[in-house]
Design an enzyme around this catalytic site. Structure first.
Site, short mmCIF file in Angstrom:
data_model
loop_
_atom_site.label_atom_id
_atom_site.label_comp_id
_atom_site.label_asym_id
_atom_site.label_seq_id
_atom_site.Cartn_x
_atom_site.Cartn_y
_atom_site.Cartn_z
N GLU A 133 0.88 -1.18 0.00
CA GLU A 133 0.00 0.00 0.00
C GLU A 133 0.91 1.22 0.00
OE1 GLU A 133 -2.29 0.33 3.53
OE2 GLU A 133 -3.80 1.62 2.63
N ALA A 225 -9.46 7.85 3.07
CA ALA A 225 -8.31 8.35 2.30
C ALA A 225 -8.65 8.49 0.82
CB ALA A 225 -7.08 7.47 2.51
N ASP A 283 -8.15 -3.87 7.74
CA ASP A 283 -7.04 -2.91 7.77
C ASP A 283 -6.40 -2.94 9.16
OD1 ASP A 283 -5.25 -1.01 6.89
OD2 ASP A 283 -6.65 0.66 6.95
#
Ligand SMILES: CC(=O)N[C@@H]1[C@@H](O)[C@H](O)[C@@H](COP(=O)(O)O)O[C@@H]1O
Length: 359
Positions: A133, A225, A283
């Site tokens: 990521e 995000a 996450d």
């Protein structure tokens, strides 16, 4: 019925993404779900109103139980930590995971990634490879990443991740599709069989479409995000509503349903929009399952981190770092159809995982 089989009663089971409210009969010879007809003998197990489901697949987890995938000392102890976390995931119903490495320096990626090549681990979830990521992300949507480490797309992925790791370990890369030259980067990655997900991004809807045309097939933690979905400006998240015959097709999209990253109503709205493409993720970070308190940072976060219940932030700020709940706690509280949890594998073509097979 003939042959050796076990009858499970007083439970529902998940088949093809939907609940089946019936006894479950499993062949002892093949492990397959058997059609239930006529007299059922064999061993009987009362499941006390529980749900029988295929193992979950964790597409986006940075760690748990005090271990973050950037915590690398040496190869041997790292492998032991991977084995340990894989055993933990299995206790949470997870049977496969892709270890997520957020933005770190190139030398860190190159140190860690060789240890994340896919492998089976006895009596544990399988390590299915790595999700990187970063570092091709947009600074305005850095979230908890260190934007000074972000790279432009003309820096080749082999310089960042290491050429051999691209063929052995890296299976998924999150890229912001609006940054210059991202289309070439996406094409380079996908032509090597690596999947690309779009996120940590200021992309408009049309930037996102260009990313899909270049070969991206997923959105990373939808609405986190990334710009909000707005009336006349749908943004990247608007791609989950592409018409059914659109080419390229609607991306897979991941959702963090922990009650911290998205409002439950938002989770429900996102999932119901396109249930066949939504994927539940945690996450999760290393603070997941630790006691509340303040903890040191690591290669991604050079600051202290605070955990309070299901919320983990950079100490002294409101910046969310990642998730703190196991995957199995994410769905039911938001009335989300169970099938969504099992689809992580489809993004990465693990079609046989996460499904029950009947005959
Ligand atoms: C590992 C990772 O990337 N996690 C991101 C984090 O960076 C971001 O701050 C947060 C909230 O984003 P938001 O405030 O834009 O909704 O989502 C995710 O937890």
């Amino acid at each position: 019925m003939s042959g050796c089989f076990t009858l499970f009663t007083n439970a529902r089971y998940v088949l093809d993404g939907a609940f089946v409210a019936d006894h479950l009969v499993i062949s002892g010879d093949t492990g397959m779900i058997l059609r239930r007809d006529g007299y059922i003998g064999g061993d009987v197990v009362d499941l006390d109103d529980n749900i029988v489901a295929p193992g979950f697949l964790e597409l986006h987890t940075n760690g748990a139980n005090g271990f973050h995938f950037t915590h690398f000392g040496d190869g041997k102890s790292y492998a032991q930590q991977i084995d340990k976390i894989a055993r933990y995931y299995a206790t949470q119903g997870v049977t496969g995971f892709w270890a997520t490495i957020p933005t770190v320096e190139a030398h860190e990626f190159q140190k860690i990634l060789p240890a994340l090549a896919a492998r089976d681990i006895p009596n544990s979830a399988s390590l299915l490879g790595a999700h990187t990521e970063g570092p091709y992300l947009h600074p305005q949507k850095k979230g908890a990443h260190n934007s000074s480490l972000f790279q432009t797309c003309d820096t080749s992925p082999s310089t960042i991740y290491g050429a051999s790791n691209l063929s052995s370990s890296v299976k998924l890369v999150t890229v912001a599709p609006e940054i210059p030259d991202s289309a070439n980067l996406i094409k380079t990655l996908t032509s090597s069989g690596i999947r690309v997900s779009m996120g940590h991004s200021t992309a408009s809807y049309s930037d996102g479409l260009a990313g899909l045309h270049a070969g991206a097939t997923c959105l990373t933690h939808t609405l986190n995000a990334m710009p909000p979905f707005a009336s006349r400006i749908p943004g990247l998240a608007g791609l989950i509503s592409l018409p059914s015959k659109h080419k390229p097709i609607t991306p897979w999209y991941t959702i963090i349903p922990d009650g911290e990253h998205l409002h439950p109503a938002t989770v429900s709205l996102l999932h119901k929009n396109n249930p066949k493409r939504s994927i539940l993720i945690t996450d999760s970070i290393e603070l997941a399952s630790l006691s509340d308190g303040t903890y040191p940072g690591h290669a991604q976060i050079p600051f202290e981190q605070t955990k309070a219940g299901t919320r983990a932030t950079i100490a002294g700020t409101d910046t969310l770092i990642g998730g703190c709940i196991p995957l199995q706690e994410g769905g039911p509280q938001f009335d989300v159809v169970v099938g969504m949890r099992y689809r992580g594998g489809r993004v990465l073509c693990h079609g046989e995982r996460g499904c029950f097979h009947g005959n």
